[in-house]
Design an enzyme around this catalytic site. Sequence first.
Site, short mmCIF file in Angstrom:
data_model
loop_
_atom_site.label_atom_id
_atom_site.label_comp_id
_atom_site.label_asym_id
_atom_site.label_seq_id
_atom_site.Cartn_x
_atom_site.Cartn_y
_atom_site.Cartn_z
N CYS B 161 0.93 -1.25 0.04
CA CYS B 161 0.14 -0.04 -0.20
C CYS B 161 1.12 1.30 -0.09
CB CYS B 161 -0.99 -0.11 1.14
SG CYS B 161 -1.77 -1.43 1.56
N HIS B 294 -4.03 7.78 5.45
CA HIS B 294 -4.13 6.32 4.87
C HIS B 294 -5.51 5.89 5.18
CE1 HIS B 294 -2.61 3.13 3.09
NE2 HIS B 294 -2.78 2.17 4.08
N HIS B 332 -9.84 1.00 -0.77
CA HIS B 332 -8.55 0.81 -0.86
C HIS B 332 -7.84 0.33 -1.95
CE1 HIS B 332 -4.51 0.34 0.61
NE2 HIS B 332 -4.69 -0.04 1.97
#
Lengths: 402, 411
Positions: B161, B294, B332
């Site tokens: 990520c 995030h 995500h």
Amino acid sequence: MTAVAISGIGYLGPHGSGHADLAEAMAKGQQAFRPVDNSAGFPRLGGARMLAKTEAAAWRPWLSPVAARRLCQASRWTVAAAKMALQDAQWQPDDDPENLAVCLGSAFGPLDVTQRLLREIHGAGPESMAPFDFMESVVNAPAAQVAMAVGAKGPNSALCQREASGLAAVAAGYRWIQSGRAQRVLVATVDEMHPVLHSVLDRLGVLSGSRRGLGMEEACRPLDRRRNGLMVADGASVLLLESESALVARGGEARLWLRGALRAHDPSASTLNWGHDHRELAARLQAWLHKQPKPPQAVISGANGSRTGDALEALVLQATPAVRGRPVLAPKVLTGEYGGGFLTAATLIAQGQAYCVTNDFELDPALQIEPLLERSGPWPGPILISSLASAGSAIWLMVEPV
Amino acid sequence: MTRKVAVTGLGILSPLGVGLPAHRKRLLQGKAAIGELTLFDSRAHRTHLAGEVPADPRWEKAWSGNPRLSRSDRFALFAAEEALQMAGLGGQKLGPEVGVFLGSSTGGMLEGEAVFAKLLATPSGPVSVARLGSHLHSAPAEAVAREFKVRGPIETNATACSAASLAIMAALEALRAGECQIALAGGADALCQMTYGGFNALRLVDSAPCRPFRADREGLSLGEGAGLMVLESGDSAEARGVPILAWLSGAAASCDAHHMTAPDEQGRGPSSAIQKALEDAGRSPAELALINAHGTGTPKNDEAESLALRLALGPDVLAEVPIFALKAYIGHLLGACGGVEAVATVLALQEGRLYPLPGKEEPDPALGLRFARGKAEALGTQPAALSLNLAFGGANTALVFEVVANKEGRA
């Protein structure tokens, strides 16, 4: 510019555990290719059969069973190689964890666990996927596991650049030290050669022996007239890079100096092959070499036996005046492609480690370069390490003996 | 040479739509785009939602006639083309002065899964594997470099990520070092069974659309897309006569060295990255107008991220600086999230407005963070914005962007 030292080497591969095992094999010209595991039935009839495998449990002296149970095979190999590199450098990262970074290069990522997950998805169904397997399937898992094993809290990154992945990690590590992001970087490369991947590469026709049914011999012959594809290997290799100031501060010794890195791309390459635009690559390389204080004395080439890849490498070297006519060594004849053997072998050769090619070699006049088949002893100046990858990546490193 | 580099082009596609105009509109409306997963059969999974990129010929096209491109490749190509056109570089062969720095966590895994299924069914049979050339993680970056004739450095970052934000950091370093004059940087990832099943196996996925930083958050939602930006020195942008959209003024990375999936509960790793990124940018916490967090929506990650922000910025600053979490809109995007979030950060700075968190649920009071709710709100006059990404393996990255000041103080 900050001077960067290579101060430690860790190696776990088909030739053994530790760089001394690979050095011994290089001095004897020993290859390590064996028949691929055929038990799962993937290899094609009449296809390639050989690869160089790392012993699955080669990590054991470096990891406790308790630590290893949380790691996939690729992570185990990489952590073991990282510990070897630190031991080789005689340094333990207990005092400055934020200044120790990890950069991994891998062409395929942790493949053993990835193929297992894919089997689960298409077999018992996606609900059967094991959480542990998924965590360890991400490409950066070995880099993260190294960080946890040695306490490295600096930047942590994983790069994928096909055959140039190892050199890509070195180039990134060099840049991190130059930019002050870390004083030390463990640069790692790892790949696993599962029978599934071997079979896929065979079907793509990139392996030597992929066309054995047409009478082609299966052999690892970089830069040879008879080359007909590459032979593959797996394993892990780790180098410790240190800034000169960090090295001096701890009283450490450099094995080699890393003087710089150059990266370029050849857009004429297709998704599955090397390109053909050697002039542009050579122009980039020449412009960069022209700025170096000393010209390279030799080239350690990533040539791997591919017809087109080796031809491109030779054409680039021919078209680059600063290296034209220099001795060319191609250690993938011993290490095979992937798995980090090339990175360790190139480092050892640049240090002056004995190297020889014992299998028969036939010069390819079309390449207009004559590889050096035997060499030992210190070099009088810098060495260029070259890695051209399929799909167009090109990376060169300049290293200098101490 | 100045340490900050100019952002001169943006390209994005995500579940919110294809291209920048769609994103500007949907973000200001505060409308999320997480819905039923249709890309593959999700019946065997615990959850059935995702953020999918809508079908659109602008990204689905053949791109120089290559039929083997993966979904991720096409995402990357569209975002790159849009960014290049915005930067005045559309339709050009880019050459040796341009580099490509792209993050991707799975490359063409979606297509690889289909080939693997056939291979399993007939292990030694005549299965065509040619499309696996686009399965590799490096394929999207290679596709972009090939399409736009890039001859400078290319780099694929596959650090889960943090992949795209690490790629942007690498581009910043390459520009500062003079390795290239212009960089295309960001990330691209498509949904695939591997990641969908994997996050389900880890029980990190919410059965409802994710709700980052909400009191009732229960996990993440997965999404797909690409976000790329054109970066270059201010001198280069000026010489080419193109507008500077924002500055990328700093970046830093760190590692928790703690656990493969769980964050350091003290938030020390991300805190270190944030502090170093601000230092790299020459900015103080008080100069932040916006934090693009995030914000995955998992209980532990949001808590650890909040702690990290408090540790790095101090409670007083954190009480004032508003937080934005793009994942609440699109899920995500894994290896692409740092790219689309960087693009959204620049958009917010350009607009001078903070996008609202979609939904009506209450923010978690225990986190002590401030959000825009219901509608977009005006940003303060501070010049900088922080974009943060935290990855599997504890790989943290922080990027600092800055507004381009004009007479009114904001672009």
